[in-house]
Design a protein around this motif. Structure first.
Motif, PDB file in Angstrom:
ATOM      1  N   ARG A  14       1.588   9.220  -5.975  1.00 37.53           N
ATOM      2  CA  ARG A  14       1.996  10.590  -5.646  1.00 37.53           C
ATOM      3  C   ARG A  14       3.030  11.093  -6.646  1.00 37.53           C
ATOM      4  O   ARG A  14       2.962  12.241  -7.108  1.00 37.53           O
ATOM      5  CB  ARG A  14       2.563  10.626  -4.228  1.00 37.53           C
ATOM      6  CG  ARG A  14       2.736  12.021  -3.694  1.00 37.53           C
ATOM      7  CD  ARG A  14       3.193  12.063  -2.251  1.00 37.53           C
ATOM      8  NE  ARG A  14       2.742  10.959  -1.442  1.00 37.53           N
ATOM      9  CZ  ARG A  14       3.557  10.153  -0.744  1.00 37.53           C
ATOM     10  NH1 ARG A  14       4.845  10.345  -0.750  1.00 37.53           N
ATOM     11  NH2 ARG A  14       3.074   9.161  -0.032  1.00 37.53           N
ATOM     12  N   GLN A  54       0.831  -1.203   0.000  1.00 37.89           N
ATOM     13  CA  GLN A  54       0.000   0.000   0.000  1.00 37.89           C
ATOM     14  C   GLN A  54       0.867   1.255   0.000  1.00 37.89           C
ATOM     15  O   GLN A  54       0.598   2.217  -0.711  1.00 37.89           O
ATOM     16  CB  GLN A  54      -0.939   0.000   1.216  1.00 37.89           C
ATOM     17  CG  GLN A  54      -1.894   1.173   1.258  1.00 37.89           C
ATOM     18  CD  GLN A  54      -2.895   1.155   0.123  1.00 37.89           C
ATOM     19  OE1 GLN A  54      -3.464   0.122  -0.179  1.00 37.89           O
ATOM     20  NE2 GLN A  54      -3.098   2.292  -0.519  1.00 37.89           N
ATOM     21  N   ARG A  55       1.941   1.234   0.784  1.00 37.96           N
ATOM     22  CA  ARG A  55       2.857   2.373   0.843  1.00 37.96           C
ATOM     23  C   ARG A  55       3.513   2.589  -0.516  1.00 37.96           C
ATOM     24  O   ARG A  55       3.600   3.727  -1.000  1.00 37.96           O
ATOM     25  CB  ARG A  55       3.911   2.122   1.928  1.00 37.96           C
ATOM     26  CG  ARG A  55       4.662   3.348   2.353  1.00 37.96           C
ATOM     27  CD  ARG A  55       5.591   3.121   3.539  1.00 37.96           C
ATOM     28  NE  ARG A  55       5.031   2.251   4.568  1.00 37.96           N
ATOM     29  CZ  ARG A  55       5.521   1.058   4.912  1.00 37.96           C
ATOM     30  NH1 ARG A  55       6.595   0.588   4.347  1.00 37.96           N
ATOM     31  NH2 ARG A  55       4.950   0.332   5.857  1.00 37.96           N
ATOM     32  N   ASP A  83       0.977   4.084  -2.918  1.00 35.21           N
ATOM     33  CA  ASP A  83       0.746   5.499  -2.618  1.00 35.21           C
ATOM     34  C   ASP A  83       1.886   6.367  -3.132  1.00 35.21           C
ATOM     35  O   ASP A  83       1.655   7.440  -3.700  1.00 35.21           O
ATOM     36  CB  ASP A  83       0.576   5.709  -1.110  1.00 35.21           C
ATOM     37  CG  ASP A  83      -0.724   5.132  -0.578  1.00 35.21           C
ATOM     38  OD1 ASP A  83      -1.631   4.866  -1.386  1.00 35.21           O
ATOM     39  OD2 ASP A  83      -0.809   4.937   0.655  1.00 35.21           O
TER      40      ASP A  83
END
Length: 188
Positions: free
Chosen positions: A126, A118-119, A122
């Motif tokens: 971004r 998930q990190r 993200d």
């Protein structure tokens, strides 16, 4: 005339505000009106009786245990058989405990993996947004590097899609592990 009317209205509002009871006073009054009912017994897991037999049947259970002891003394072979059954039961319990611990460990590892994926997703999203903002913010770059930007955007989007698929697969695996744990009787 207007000043007098205004002063009169303000005095009425001030009098109404002073005359009202506070919320704390109302709560205290309601609490004092409510009768104290100490005859109610609230049962939860902390105060439930743990024995499987009612307390009235305990004398019969003691007599039965004494008879069982006499029978066990007479039949030593049955006692050895019971000991082997206890060992088997202990082994089965140990195996179940080990299996439960392994499931907990797998669930923890899978949760950690999901957090990492998930990190990464993200961060990739971004970066794509920052790159798009930088591209659209500079007119010269838009005119010079249209083809390169389109190609890079496709590559980034493919990377993001791959990460999303990996995250979905990891979440499905976690759901399956949690279902196995539920079927094994583990608390969530």
């Amino acid at each position: 005339m207007k000043k007098i009317c205004l002063m009169l209205v303000m005095c009425l509002f001030a009098a109404a505000a002073v005359a009202q009871q506070s919320l704390g006073d109302v709560a205290r009054a309601n609490r004092s009106k409510k009768p104290a009912s100490s005859s109610e017994v609230k049962l939860d897991d902390d105060n439930m009786p743990r024995s499987s037999t009612p307390s009235a049947a305990e004398p019969d259970a003691d007599k039965k245990k004494a008879d069982d002891k006499k029978a066990d003394d007479k039949d030593a072979d049955a006692k050895d058989g019971a000991a082997s059954k206890k060992d088997t039961a202990k082994d089965a319990a140990d195996a179940q405990k080990q299996k439960n611990e392994e499931l907990k460990k797998q669930i923890a590892e899978q949760t950690k993996e999901i957090a990492t994926l998930q990190r990464e997703l993200d961060i990739a999203q971004r970066e794509a947004k920052l790159r798009a903002a930088a591209y659209y913010g500079d007119a010269g770059t838009m005119l010079r590097d249209q083809a390169k930007y389109a190609e890079d955007t496709r590559k980034q989007q493919a990377e993001i899609d791959t990460k999303k698929q990996g995250l979905d697969a990891a979440q499905q695996k976690l759901t399956d592990l949690q279902e196995q744990a539920r079927k094994a009787g583990l608390p969530q």
